[in-house]
Design an enzyme around this catalytic site. Sequence first.
Site, short mmCIF file in Angstrom:
data_model
loop_
_atom_site.label_atom_id
_atom_site.label_comp_id
_atom_site.label_asym_id
_atom_site.label_seq_id
_atom_site.Cartn_x
_atom_site.Cartn_y
_atom_site.Cartn_z
N ASP A 161 0.84 -1.20 0.00
CA ASP A 161 0.00 0.00 0.00
C ASP A 161 0.88 1.25 0.00
O ASP A 161 0.60 2.22 -0.71
CB ASP A 161 -0.91 -0.01 1.23
CG ASP A 161 -1.65 -1.32 1.36
OD1 ASP A 161 -2.72 -1.45 0.75
OD2 ASP A 161 -1.16 -2.24 2.05
N HIS A 189 -4.46 -3.61 5.96
CA HIS A 189 -4.17 -3.87 4.54
C HIS A 189 -5.47 -4.27 3.87
O HIS A 189 -5.83 -5.44 3.81
CB HIS A 189 -3.11 -4.96 4.36
CG HIS A 189 -3.06 -5.44 2.94
ND1 HIS A 189 -2.66 -4.62 1.90
CD2 HIS A 189 -3.40 -6.61 2.36
CE1 HIS A 189 -2.75 -5.29 0.77
NE2 HIS A 189 -3.20 -6.49 1.02
P1 NAX Z 1 -1.12 -18.50 -4.36
O1 NAX Z 1 -2.44 -19.15 -4.22
O2 NAX Z 1 -0.46 -18.42 -5.69
O3 NAX Z 1 -0.08 -19.21 -3.39
C1 NAX Z 1 -0.35 -19.48 -2.06
C2 NAX Z 1 0.39 -20.75 -1.70
O4 NAX Z 1 0.27 -20.94 -0.31
C3 NAX Z 1 -0.16 -22.00 -2.39
O5 NAX Z 1 0.90 -22.68 -3.05
C4 NAX Z 1 -0.72 -22.81 -1.22
O6 NAX Z 1 -0.55 -24.22 -1.42
C5 NAX Z 1 0.12 -22.32 -0.06
N1 NAX Z 1 -0.49 -22.50 1.25
C6 NAX Z 1 -1.79 -22.36 1.60
N2 NAX Z 1 -1.95 -22.65 2.91
C7 NAX Z 1 -0.73 -22.93 3.39
C8 NAX Z 1 -0.26 -23.32 4.66
N3 NAX Z 1 -1.12 -23.48 5.69
N4 NAX Z 1 1.05 -23.55 4.82
C9 NAX Z 1 1.90 -23.42 3.78
N5 NAX Z 1 1.52 -23.09 2.55
C10 NAX Z 1 0.22 -22.83 2.36
O7 NAX Z 1 -1.29 -17.06 -3.71
P2 NAX Z 1 -0.32 -15.78 -3.84
O8 NAX Z 1 -0.73 -14.98 -5.00
O9 NAX Z 1 1.09 -16.23 -3.72
O10 NAX Z 1 -0.76 -14.95 -2.54
C11 NAX Z 1 -0.49 -15.40 -1.24
C12 NAX Z 1 -1.21 -14.57 -0.20
O11 NAX Z 1 -0.78 -13.22 -0.25
C13 NAX Z 1 -2.73 -14.51 -0.38
O12 NAX Z 1 -3.34 -14.69 0.87
C14 NAX Z 1 -2.96 -13.10 -0.88
O13 NAX Z 1 -4.26 -12.64 -0.55
C15 NAX Z 1 -1.89 -12.36 -0.13
N6 NAX Z 1 -1.52 -11.02 -0.60
C16 NAX Z 1 -1.21 -10.09 0.33
C17 NAX Z 1 -0.77 -8.81 0.00
C18 NAX Z 1 -0.41 -7.82 1.05
O14 NAX Z 1 -0.11 -6.67 0.68
N7 NAX Z 1 -0.40 -8.12 2.36
C19 NAX Z 1 -0.71 -8.39 -1.42
C20 NAX Z 1 -0.63 -9.53 -2.38
C21 NAX Z 1 -1.46 -10.74 -2.03
O15 NAX Z 1 -2.77 -10.55 -2.50
#
Ligand code: NAX
Length: 327
Positions: A161, A189
């Site tokens: 942000d 966020h």
């Molecule tokens: P993806 O779905 O591409 O990757 C997430 C990965 O996490 C998957 O491979 C999944 O198998 C794994 N996973 C899920 N639960 C898990 C657990 N308990 N232990 C270990 N691994 C686990 O998502 P991606 O685009 O990489 O985004 C990841 C997260 O970042 C999401 O929650 C998304 O909403 C969040 N974001 C946060 C942002 C921020 O500014 N704070 C911005 C970007 C993003 O949207």
Amino acid sequence: SKKPVRVAVTGAAGQIGYALLFRIASGEMLGKDQPVILQLLEVPVEKAQEALKGVMMELDDCAFPLLAGMEAHSDPMTAFKDTDYALLVGARPRGPGMERADLLAANAQIFTAQGKALNAVASRNVKVLVVGNPANTNAYIAMKSAPDLPAKNFTAMLRLDHNRALSQIAAKTGKPVASIQKLAVWGNHSPTMYADYRFATIDGASVKDMINDQVWNAETFLPTVGKRGAAIIAARGVSSAASAANAAIDHMRDWALGTNGGWVTMGVPSKGEYGIPKEVMFGYPVTCANGEYSIVEGLPIDAFSQECINKTLAELQGEQDGVKHLL
Ligand code: NAX
């Protein structure tokens, strides 16, 4: 040469992981003289573990001089062993028809388990950054699940942000993004975050005076920054990944190596600053030095800003209340 440090990354086979790991291993996060051991966590599902193996093959193929070791894990109790840094990226995304309460509950389960694991096995000085959404509330849950670790070691990512706001201000003023100092982002966020350029300067001049347009602030700037994630999804078909990974690198680098007096935004547990109730994981302007962050205190809050802060605080407290019974 320096002793390697341990960096745990969860969700390591996801799209942010793919944009993040190579930069950590190349030294962009902790310095070009700091070897790292990557401790990578993915869900115990064959497809995810296979994908993680593929990412690790590519990391091998970069022959990074600073990559001193690499491990694949499916259990946080082993993934977080002795870790000095933990980037909690993996989270449960909102599925079709999923209610907000279900989303909060699914993530509460993940971040309770990961907080307990950090509490049990991580370095006592571990620096934790939660990226997985809802990031502030997930960080709060992990912190509450790790009573033996200092609460201040748990943080949430507001840096994307912050960087989005910097780029909008640079475009509006026609000045280089690197010339902007003293930007603050308050709160959650989420689209309710309050990006606040009242104190910002460019070459010593007030950004507020340069822009001098409260209508632009309220009706263009804040909605553009707040809804930027949705705009990226609409354009790209998938959510922001490279910019999110970049923000995670910025957050950890600045926390570890310092900001030389510069302001950045981190989501950190409140100790009551600016009237935010204690323990709320809130975006604040901070400076970092010697591996510690300090909230910038004493800034005047005008009526418009107070209204924005109240709104994002109310949302965060709603999330926090929604998970209290699960902790
Ligand atoms: P993806 O779905 O591409 O990757 C997430 C990965 O996490 C998957 O491979 C999944 O198998 C794994 N996973 C899920 N639960 C898990 C657990 N308990 N232990 C270990 N691994 C686990 O998502 P991606 O685009 O990489 O985004 C990841 C997260 O970042 C999401 O929650 C998304 O909403 C969040 N974001 C946060 C942002 C921020 O500014 N704070 C911005 C970007 C993003 O949207």
